[in-house]
Design a protein around this motif. Structure first.
Motif, PDB file in Angstrom:
ATOM      1  N   VAL A  32      58.531  73.499  73.622  1.00 33.93           N
ATOM      2  CA  VAL A  32      58.010  72.681  72.522  1.00 33.93           C
ATOM      3  C   VAL A  32      58.483  73.238  71.177  1.00 33.93           C
ATOM      4  O   VAL A  32      58.891  72.475  70.300  1.00 33.93           O
ATOM      5  CB  VAL A  32      56.469  72.601  72.582  1.00 33.93           C
ATOM      6  N   CYS A  33      58.462  74.552  71.010  1.00 35.21           N
ATOM      7  CA  CYS A  33      58.912  75.148  69.745  1.00 35.21           C
ATOM      8  C   CYS A  33      60.403  74.894  69.534  1.00 35.21           C
ATOM      9  O   CYS A  33      60.827  74.624  68.409  1.00 35.21           O
ATOM     10  CB  CYS A  33      58.604  76.640  69.724  1.00 35.21           C
ATOM     11  N   ARG A  34      61.194  74.964  70.606  1.00 39.46           N
ATOM     12  CA  ARG A  34      62.616  74.619  70.495  1.00 39.46           C
ATOM     13  C   ARG A  34      62.792  73.157  70.108  1.00 39.46           C
ATOM     14  O   ARG A  34      63.668  72.812  69.319  1.00 39.46           O
ATOM     15  CB  ARG A  34      63.345  74.896  71.815  1.00 39.46           C
ATOM     16  N   GLY A  35      61.964  72.273  70.663  1.00 41.99           N
ATOM     17  CA  GLY A  35      62.028  70.859  70.315  1.00 41.99           C
ATOM     18  C   GLY A  35      61.679  70.612  68.859  1.00 41.99           C
ATOM     19  O   GLY A  35      62.332  69.810  68.176  1.00 41.99           O
ATOM     20  N   LEU A  40      63.535  69.578  63.229  1.00 39.86           N
ATOM     21  CA  LEU A  40      63.665  70.065  61.851  1.00 39.86           C
ATOM     22  C   LEU A  40      65.134  70.207  61.455  1.00 39.86           C
ATOM     23  O   LEU A  40      65.516  69.898  60.329  1.00 39.86           O
ATOM     24  CB  LEU A  40      62.938  71.403  61.686  1.00 39.86           C
ATOM     25  N   ARG A  41      65.979  70.657  62.398  1.00 43.98           N
ATOM     26  CA  ARG A  41      67.415  70.769  62.120  1.00 43.98           C
ATOM     27  C   ARG A  41      68.047  69.390  61.948  1.00 43.98           C
ATOM     28  O   ARG A  41      68.804  69.154  61.009  1.00 43.98           O
ATOM     29  CB  ARG A  41      68.113  71.518  63.255  1.00 43.98           C
ATOM     30  N   ASP A  42      67.716  68.461  62.850  1.00 41.21           N
ATOM     31  CA  ASP A  42      68.303  67.115  62.781  1.00 41.21           C
ATOM     32  C   ASP A  42      67.883  66.367  61.514  1.00 41.21           C
ATOM     33  O   ASP A  42      68.643  65.567  60.988  1.00 41.21           O
ATOM     34  CB  ASP A  42      67.910  66.298  64.013  1.00 41.21           C
ATOM     35  N   GLU A  43      66.672  66.637  61.027  1.00 41.58           N
ATOM     36  CA  GLU A  43      66.186  65.964  59.821  1.00 41.58           C
ATOM     37  C   GLU A  43      66.577  66.694  58.539  1.00 41.58           C
ATOM     38  O   GLU A  43      66.291  66.226  57.449  1.00 41.58           O
ATOM     39  CB  GLU A  43      64.660  65.813  59.880  1.00 41.58           C
ATOM     40  N   VAL A  51      68.371  80.950  70.108  1.00 40.65           N
ATOM     41  CA  VAL A  51      67.467  81.600  71.045  1.00 40.65           C
ATOM     42  C   VAL A  51      68.053  82.958  71.372  1.00 40.65           C
ATOM     43  O   VAL A  51      69.187  83.059  71.851  1.00 40.65           O
ATOM     44  CB  VAL A  51      67.284  80.754  72.324  1.00 40.65           C
ATOM     45  N   ILE A  52      67.294  84.006  71.108  1.00 38.08           N
ATOM     46  CA  ILE A  52      67.725  85.375  71.357  1.00 38.08           C
ATOM     47  C   ILE A  52      66.964  85.882  72.574  1.00 38.08           C
ATOM     48  O   ILE A  52      65.732  85.885  72.587  1.00 38.08           O
ATOM     49  CB  ILE A  52      67.450  86.266  70.133  1.00 38.08           C
ATOM     50  N   GLU A  53      67.704  86.294  73.597  1.00 36.24           N
ATOM     51  CA  GLU A  53      67.081  86.806  74.820  1.00 36.24           C
ATOM     52  C   GLU A  53      66.602  88.234  74.585  1.00 36.24           C
ATOM     53  O   GLU A  53      67.339  89.072  74.065  1.00 36.24           O
ATOM     54  CB  GLU A  53      68.072  86.764  75.990  1.00 36.24           C
ATOM     55  N   GLY A  58      61.849  85.309  75.179  1.00 36.70           N
ATOM     56  CA  GLY A  58      62.875  85.109  74.163  1.00 36.70           C
ATOM     57  C   GLY A  58      62.294  84.932  72.774  1.00 36.70           C
ATOM     58  O   GLY A  58      61.089  84.750  72.590  1.00 36.70           O
ATOM     59  N   ILE A  59      63.179  84.986  71.795  1.00 33.50           N
ATOM     60  CA  ILE A  59      62.810  84.841  70.394  1.00 33.50           C
ATOM     61  C   ILE A  59      63.597  83.668  69.829  1.00 33.50           C
ATOM     62  O   ILE A  59      64.795  83.523  70.082  1.00 33.50           O
ATOM     63  CB  ILE A  59      63.128  86.131  69.606  1.00 33.50           C
ATOM     64  N   LEU A  60      62.941  82.851  69.065  1.00 34.75           N
ATOM     65  CA  LEU A  60      63.556  81.714  68.410  1.00 34.75           C
ATOM     66  C   LEU A  60      63.809  82.102  66.947  1.00 34.75           C
ATOM     67  O   LEU A  60      62.864  82.269  66.182  1.00 34.75           O
ATOM     68  CB  LEU A  60      62.627  80.503  68.503  1.00 34.75           C
TER      69      LEU A  60
END
Length: 132
Positions: A32-35, A40-43, A51-53, A58-60
């Motif tokens: 959900v956070c990635r979505g 936010l990026r598209d707008e 995404v950092i493993e 992982g970390i966004l």
């Protein structure tokens, strides 16, 4: 420590980082956070996200975007649906923040969408947050 609302945590981190003029902000990674970050990026509210493993979930890492004179683009980032009180909207009941200049982000059966995408696909869902 268990986090009861990771979406609210992400929105608070982004809001605080934008007010403090940080270039990047790190959040916990989830679908959900990635979505939300994708919308936010598209707008045009953020530049990009990665995404950092880290061996766990992982970390966004979100790279914030500012105006030409350094003004912040995200003025208000409000959580609408909460774990204790979910808010669902039909496609014809979706809000238009700032009379269409802002966006509403919702989760639908077709994924996390902005209010414009949801109207195009004619689908409603849970209203996650509004961005102005």
């Amino acid at each position: 420590m268990a986090l009861s609302d990771p979406i609210a945590d992400m929105l608070t981190r982004v809001r605080n980082a934008a007010r403090s003029r940080h270039q990047t902000v790190d959040c916990r990674n989830s679908n959900v956070c990635r979505g939300i970050a994708r919308v936010l990026r598209d707008e045009g509210y953020i530049t990009r996200f990665d995404v950092i493993e880290d061996g766990r979930q992982g970390i966004l890492r979100i790279e914030l975007k500012y105006g030409t004179r350094g003004e912040q683009l995200i003025h208000l980032l409000k959580r609408e649906s909460k774990p204790g009180c979910r808010v669902y909207r039909k496609v014809n009941e979706l809000p238009r923040p700032l009379a269409g200049l802002g966006i509403a982000i919702l989760t639908t059966p077709r994924g996390v969408l902005s209010d414009r995408e949801a109207r195009t696909e004619n689908v409603g869902g849970e209203l996650l947050c509004t961005v102005e």
